[in-house]
Design a protein around this motif. Sequence first.
Motif, PDB file in Angstrom:
ATOM      1  N   ARG A  70       0.960  -1.166  -0.055  1.00 14.31           N
ATOM      2  CA  ARG A  70      -0.023   0.139   0.008  1.00 14.31           C
ATOM      3  C   ARG A  70       0.851   1.141   0.021  1.00 14.31           C
ATOM      4  NH1 ARG A  70      -5.063   2.515   0.445  1.00 14.31           N
ATOM      5  NH2 ARG A  70      -5.938   0.508   0.213  1.00 14.31           N
ATOM      6  N   THR A 104      -1.577  -1.025  -4.279  1.00 10.07           N
ATOM      7  CA  THR A 104      -2.476  -1.898  -3.939  1.00 10.07           C
ATOM      8  C   THR A 104      -3.245  -2.487  -5.123  1.00 10.07           C
ATOM      9  OG1 THR A 104      -2.639  -0.640  -2.049  1.00 10.07           O
ATOM     10  CG2 THR A 104      -4.793  -1.547  -2.732  1.00 10.07           C
ATOM     11  N   PRO A 136      -7.096  -6.202   3.213  1.00  9.42           N
ATOM     12  CA  PRO A 136      -5.938  -5.629   3.164  1.00  9.42           C
ATOM     13  C   PRO A 136      -5.115  -6.483   4.523  1.00  9.42           C
ATOM     14  CG  PRO A 136      -7.558  -3.970   4.025  1.00  9.42           C
ATOM     15  CD  PRO A 136      -8.378  -5.174   3.543  1.00  9.42           C
TER      16      PRO A 136
END
Length: 256
Positions: free
Chosen positions: A136, A141, A170
């Motif tokens: 990220r 991402t 995530p």
Amino acid sequence: MTIRKKLIVGNWKMNKTSADAVTLVQELVAEVCKQTDVEVVVAPPFTAIEAVGKVLDGSSLKLGAQNVHPEASGAYTGEISVGMLRAIFTNYVILGHSERRTYFKETDAFINQKVLASLKGQLKPILCVGETLAEREGNQTLKVVQTQLEAGLEGVSKDLATSVVIAYEPVWAIGTGKVATTEQAQEVHAFIRSLLVKLFGDAVAQKVRILYGGSMKPANAPELLTQKDIDGGLIGGASLESRSFVDLIKAAAAAK
Ligand code: PEP
């Protein structure tokens, strides 16, 4: 108004003896067995799955597994097949969870074999995708999610695609108490939906449920679950106790 029924899945991971799992699922059945606004799935460890299935019998709650092997049978010590899970009426299987990718070195190709074998055996895959914190922070991402999604769904036909559930998790939010902001989550969910449109066309993509997973709790669920492309939750920690799991189911029922 969305055509997708909300889905809440409890991933109990390596927690609960069979007896403890039965107690928990009895509490859940007592509280939510009649509600039909939300589809509810519990995924106990393998040692508890059959006993939990018996408690679920006749209720609206469904049974999930946390893993499956792509082969139908044979010399695969420690593994469980799709047929074995279907024989005890398992409906869903969680595949590609980040813990399996990290600790058991599961590759996208192997996860794809499991997805295809599950669909062939009428077991609905919940395909997990998601980026690490480093990815990220490195603006990777969407690329990571795209790679995992496309590789995981390779060879899935349009007809079977509506049986697949995607879970965006995530990695940095799993079990950490750090939850993605609603904007972060919705952005990735919308991106996943756009990839599904490219792979299967708009009509199919609008039917596929995309769950959010990563420290979802009754307090943060209402905001997440009202996002346009968030169709439910894959819940770890908060599914281990009936009060919080029931509250999450109620939050999903209230989210329109
Ligand atoms: C998970 O493991 O899929 C998960 C989302 O865990 P938690 O809810 O505990 O972050």
